[in-house]
Design a protein around this motif. Structure first.
Motif, PDB file in Angstrom:
ATOM      1  N   ILE A 212       0.861  -1.178   0.000  1.00 19.93           N
ATOM      2  CA  ILE A 212       0.000   0.000   0.000  1.00 19.93           C
ATOM      3  C   ILE A 212       0.902   1.234   0.000  1.00 19.93           C
ATOM      4  O   ILE A 212       1.778   1.371   0.860  1.00 19.93           O
ATOM      5  CB  ILE A 212      -0.924   0.017   1.227  1.00 19.93           C
ATOM      6  CG1 ILE A 212      -1.886  -1.181   1.167  1.00 19.93           C
ATOM      7  CG2 ILE A 212      -1.715   1.321   1.299  1.00 19.93           C
ATOM      8  CD1 ILE A 212      -2.766  -1.330   2.392  1.00 19.93           C
ATOM      9  N   PRO A 213       0.757   2.147  -0.949  1.00 14.28           N
ATOM     10  CA  PRO A 213       1.663   3.303  -1.038  1.00 14.28           C
ATOM     11  C   PRO A 213       1.615   4.189   0.207  1.00 14.28           C
ATOM     12  O   PRO A 213       0.534   4.474   0.738  1.00 14.28           O
ATOM     13  CB  PRO A 213       1.151   4.063  -2.269  1.00 14.28           C
ATOM     14  CG  PRO A 213       0.342   3.083  -3.034  1.00 14.28           C
ATOM     15  CD  PRO A 213      -0.239   2.143  -2.030  1.00 14.28           C
ATOM     16  N   GLU A 214       2.773   4.616   0.658  1.00 14.41           N
ATOM     17  CA  GLU A 214       2.880   5.546   1.784  1.00 14.41           C
ATOM     18  C   GLU A 214       2.132   6.842   1.484  1.00 14.41           C
ATOM     19  O   GLU A 214       1.601   7.503   2.385  1.00 14.41           O
ATOM     20  CB  GLU A 214       4.361   5.843   2.037  1.00 14.41           C
ATOM     21  CG  GLU A 214       4.628   6.679   3.267  1.00 14.41           C
ATOM     22  CD  GLU A 214       4.651   5.840   4.537  1.00 14.41           C
ATOM     23  OE1 GLU A 214       4.356   6.422   5.597  1.00 14.41           O
ATOM     24  OE2 GLU A 214       4.941   4.629   4.461  1.00 14.41           O
ATOM     25  N   SER A 215       2.059   7.176   0.208  1.00 14.90           N
ATOM     26  CA  SER A 215       1.439   8.445  -0.183  1.00 14.90           C
ATOM     27  C   SER A 215      -0.035   8.525   0.188  1.00 14.90           C
ATOM     28  O   SER A 215      -0.598   9.625   0.286  1.00 14.90           O
ATOM     29  CB  SER A 215       1.598   8.666  -1.690  1.00 14.90           C
ATOM     30  OG  SER A 215       0.911   7.661  -2.422  1.00 14.90           O
ATOM     31  N   LYS A 218      -1.618  10.844   2.818  1.00 13.80           N
ATOM     32  CA  LYS A 218      -1.895  12.266   2.552  1.00 13.80           C
ATOM     33  C   LYS A 218      -3.383  12.517   2.305  1.00 13.80           C
ATOM     34  O   LYS A 218      -3.817  13.671   2.279  1.00 13.80           O
ATOM     35  CB  LYS A 218      -1.097  12.739   1.339  1.00 13.80           C
ATOM     36  CG  LYS A 218       0.412  12.628   1.496  1.00 13.80           C
ATOM     37  CD  LYS A 218       1.115  13.018   0.193  1.00 13.80           C
ATOM     38  CE  LYS A 218       2.610  12.840   0.292  1.00 13.80           C
ATOM     39  NZ  LYS A 218       3.291  13.150  -1.004  1.00 13.80           N
ATOM     40  N   LEU A 219      -4.118  11.444   2.093  1.00  8.78           N
ATOM     41  CA  LEU A 219      -5.550  11.577   1.805  1.00  8.78           C
ATOM     42  C   LEU A 219      -6.366  11.430   3.077  1.00  8.78           C
ATOM     43  O   LEU A 219      -6.038  10.623   3.953  1.00  8.78           O
ATOM     44  CB  LEU A 219      -5.999  10.507   0.804  1.00  8.78           C
ATOM     45  CG  LEU A 219      -5.299  10.449  -0.559  1.00  8.78           C
ATOM     46  CD1 LEU A 219      -5.849   9.281  -1.376  1.00  8.78           C
ATOM     47  CD2 LEU A 219      -5.466  11.757  -1.315  1.00  8.78           C
ATOM     48  N   THR A 220      -7.439  12.188   3.180  1.00  3.74           N
ATOM     49  CA  THR A 220      -8.435  11.958   4.224  1.00  3.74           C
ATOM     50  C   THR A 220      -9.524  11.106   3.573  1.00  3.74           C
ATOM     51  O   THR A 220     -10.346  11.605   2.804  1.00  3.74           O
ATOM     52  CB  THR A 220      -9.023  13.278   4.753  1.00  3.74           C
ATOM     53  OG1 THR A 220      -7.964  14.073   5.264  1.00  3.74           O
ATOM     54  CG2 THR A 220     -10.044  13.013   5.841  1.00  3.74           C
ATOM     55  N   LEU A 221      -9.488   9.840   3.870  1.00  5.00           N
ATOM     56  CA  LEU A 221     -10.326   8.868   3.159  1.00  5.00           C
ATOM     57  C   LEU A 221     -11.669   8.722   3.863  1.00  5.00           C
ATOM     58  O   LEU A 221     -11.749   8.291   5.014  1.00  5.00           O
ATOM     59  CB  LEU A 221      -9.609   7.522   3.085  1.00  5.00           C
ATOM     60  CG  LEU A 221      -8.339   7.538   2.209  1.00  5.00           C
ATOM     61  CD1 LEU A 221      -7.424   6.374   2.552  1.00  5.00           C
ATOM     62  CD2 LEU A 221      -8.729   7.503   0.743  1.00  5.00           C
ATOM     63  N   GLN A 222     -12.729   9.066   3.157  1.00  6.15           N
ATOM     64  CA  GLN A 222     -14.080   8.875   3.671  1.00  6.15           C
ATOM     65  C   GLN A 222     -14.532   7.432   3.547  1.00  6.15           C
ATOM     66  O   GLN A 222     -15.363   6.966   4.314  1.00  6.15           O
ATOM     67  CB  GLN A 222     -15.054   9.790   2.923  1.00  6.15           C
ATOM     68  CG  GLN A 222     -14.730  11.267   3.046  1.00  6.15           C
ATOM     69  CD  GLN A 222     -14.758  11.740   4.479  1.00  6.15           C
ATOM     70  OE1 GLN A 222     -15.695  11.428   5.218  1.00  6.15           O
ATOM     71  NE2 GLN A 222     -13.748  12.475   4.883  1.00  6.15           N
ATOM     72  N   GLY A 238      -0.317   6.500   9.500  1.00  4.95           N
ATOM     73  CA  GLY A 238      -0.574   7.912   9.280  1.00  4.95           C
ATOM     74  C   GLY A 238      -1.861   8.138   8.520  1.00  4.95           C
ATOM     75  O   GLY A 238      -2.525   7.196   8.076  1.00  4.95           O
ATOM     76  N   GLY A 239      -2.191   9.411   8.357  1.00  2.87           N
ATOM     77  CA  GLY A 239      -3.463   9.720   7.709  1.00  2.87           C
ATOM     78  C   GLY A 239      -4.579   9.114   8.542  1.00  2.87           C
ATOM     79  O   GLY A 239      -4.547   9.143   9.769  1.00  2.87           O
ATOM     80  N   ASN A 240      -5.556   8.546   7.867  1.00  3.01           N
ATOM     81  CA  ASN A 240      -6.591   7.833   8.626  1.00  3.01           C
ATOM     82  C   ASN A 240      -6.679   6.374   8.194  1.00  3.01           C
ATOM     83  O   ASN A 240      -7.742   5.755   8.285  1.00  3.01           O
ATOM     84  CB  ASN A 240      -7.942   8.544   8.517  1.00  3.01           C
ATOM     85  CG  ASN A 240      -8.489   8.559   7.101  1.00  3.01           C
ATOM     86  OD1 ASN A 240      -7.747   8.381   6.142  1.00  3.01           O
ATOM     87  ND2 ASN A 240      -9.796   8.778   6.966  1.00  3.01           N
ATOM     88  N   LEU A 241      -5.568   5.816   7.725  1.00  3.70           N
ATOM     89  CA  LEU A 241      -5.560   4.413   7.311  1.00  3.70           C
ATOM     90  C   LEU A 241      -5.862   3.472   8.473  1.00  3.70           C
ATOM     91  O   LEU A 241      -6.382   2.374   8.276  1.00  3.70           O
ATOM     92  CB  LEU A 241      -4.212   4.049   6.672  1.00  3.70           C
ATOM     93  CG  LEU A 241      -3.935   4.676   5.312  1.00  3.70           C
ATOM     94  CD1 LEU A 241      -2.530   4.305   4.834  1.00  3.70           C
ATOM     95  CD2 LEU A 241      -4.963   4.245   4.278  1.00  3.70           C
ATOM     96  N   LEU A 255      -0.364  -8.688   4.108  1.00  3.63           N
ATOM     97  CA  LEU A 255      -0.424  -7.387   4.752  1.00  3.63           C
ATOM     98  C   LEU A 255      -0.299  -7.547   6.263  1.00  3.63           C
ATOM     99  O   LEU A 255      -0.774  -8.535   6.842  1.00  3.63           O
ATOM    100  CB  LEU A 255      -1.752  -6.689   4.438  1.00  3.63           C
ATOM    101  CG  LEU A 255      -1.888  -5.919   3.129  1.00  3.63           C
ATOM    102  CD1 LEU A 255      -3.266  -5.279   3.052  1.00  3.63           C
ATOM    103  CD2 LEU A 255      -0.804  -4.874   2.962  1.00  3.63           C
ATOM    104  N   CYS A 256       0.303  -6.564   6.895  1.00  7.03           N
ATOM    105  CA  CYS A 256       0.442  -6.626   8.349  1.00  7.03           C
ATOM    106  C   CYS A 256       0.510  -5.214   8.906  1.00  7.03           C
ATOM    107  O   CYS A 256       0.667  -4.233   8.171  1.00  7.03           O
ATOM    108  CB  CYS A 256       1.692  -7.423   8.736  1.00  7.03           C
ATOM    109  SG  CYS A 256       3.225  -6.732   8.064  1.00  7.03           S
ATOM    110  N   GLY A 257       0.399  -5.095  10.206  1.00  7.92           N
ATOM    111  CA  GLY A 257       0.402  -3.797  10.858  1.00  7.92           C
ATOM    112  C   GLY A 257      -1.004  -3.285  11.068  1.00  7.92           C
ATOM    113  O   GLY A 257      -1.941  -3.677  10.368  1.00  7.92           O
TER     114      GLY A 257
END
Length: 264
Positions: A212-215, A218-222, A238-241, A255-257
């Motif tokens: 999953i891109p670190e970038s 930067k998005l606030t994902l609804q 970070g962000g709201n992931l 995937l992990c974390g």
């Protein structure tokens, strides 16, 4: 023989009633633009001559199934849904409706082929919704439609990789590509969508790989979902992931974390 009325006013009324048709027989001036109606007939032919309401005796702006017009009586909305009789590709002539803003093709199981590149001619298209069909390929050219705000291409047979160029669409805040057969990585460029504060990104049920891109932080994902793919690695912090539960990340390769178990 019956005598004619002696009153001139009565005689005049009789003559008028014989020459003027009833109001119901006087057809109102047609609203539908001549060019648009011609194109719609070509679209009808391309779809296999379905839609019985699309006929020359009725007004496309008021009487035709799935067609709406703007305040200037130009066709701006095509919404065709739940029709298994359509057994064709998407007619490229649909791009000859110059004021089209909304194109919705939904639950058309026998709609096949690719999305025509001609739609890049549509200078006002903001809403592209093609779902639950059997269209294939991937329309990477949609990055050439700068007016788009909403892209929903879910539940199709789209293949190939997701083009990074989608992120150049400054007005887009909704991308749903779920339930296809897309491969390759999630583009790093997706973190640069301009509408970052209110973004919907749904990529579940594909064959996407990589991390999953670190970038994306930067998005606030609804709304966000990458479940049922082949993604691997640590979920960026970070962000709201981390505000989404495990089900938005479920069924991936490794995937992990947080919110999934910690990486080993």
């Amino acid at each position: 023989m019956e005598a004619a009325p002696k009153n001139p006013l009565i005689l005049l009324l009789i003559l008028l009633s014989a020459t003027v048709p009833p109001t119901s027989m006087i057809s109102a001036k047609e609203l539908c633009n001549t060019h648009d109606k011609k194109v719609l007939f070509q679209i009808k032919e391309g779809f296999g001559s379905v839609f019985p309401s699309w006929n020359s005796d009725t007004d496309c702006c008021t009487d035709w199934y799935g067609v709406q017009c703007n305040s200037n009586n130009r066709v701006n909305n095509i919404d065709i849904s739940y029709d298994s009789d359509i057994k064709s590709t998407i007619p490229s002539v649909i791009a000859d409706l110059p004021y089209l803003e909304i194109l919705e093709l939904h639950k058309l199981p026998n709609l096949v082929g690719t999305i025509p590149e001609s739609i890049t001619k549509l200078k006002y298209l903001s809403y592209l919704w093609i779902t639950w069909t059997n269209v294939t390929g991937f329309p990477d050219f949609i990055s050439k439609i700068p007016t788009l705000t909403y892209i929903n291409l879910s539940f199709n047979n789209l293949t190939g990789t997701i083009p990074p160029s989608l992120s150049v669409l400054d007005n887009v805040n909704y991308v749903d590509l779920s339930r296809n057969k897309l491969t390759g990585p999630i583009p790093e460029s997706f973190g640069s969508f301009k509408q970052a504060s209110n973004f919907y990104l749904i990529l579940s049920h594909n064959e996407l790989s990589g991390s999953i891109p670190e970038s994306l932080t930067k998005l606030t994902l609804q709304n966000f979902n990458v479940s049922y793919n082949k993604l691997c690695g640590q979920i960026p912090q970070g962000g709201n992931l981390q505000s989404y539960d495990q089900y938005e990340y479920f069924h991936n390769k490794c995937l992990c974390g947080s919110p999934l178990p910690a990486c080993k």
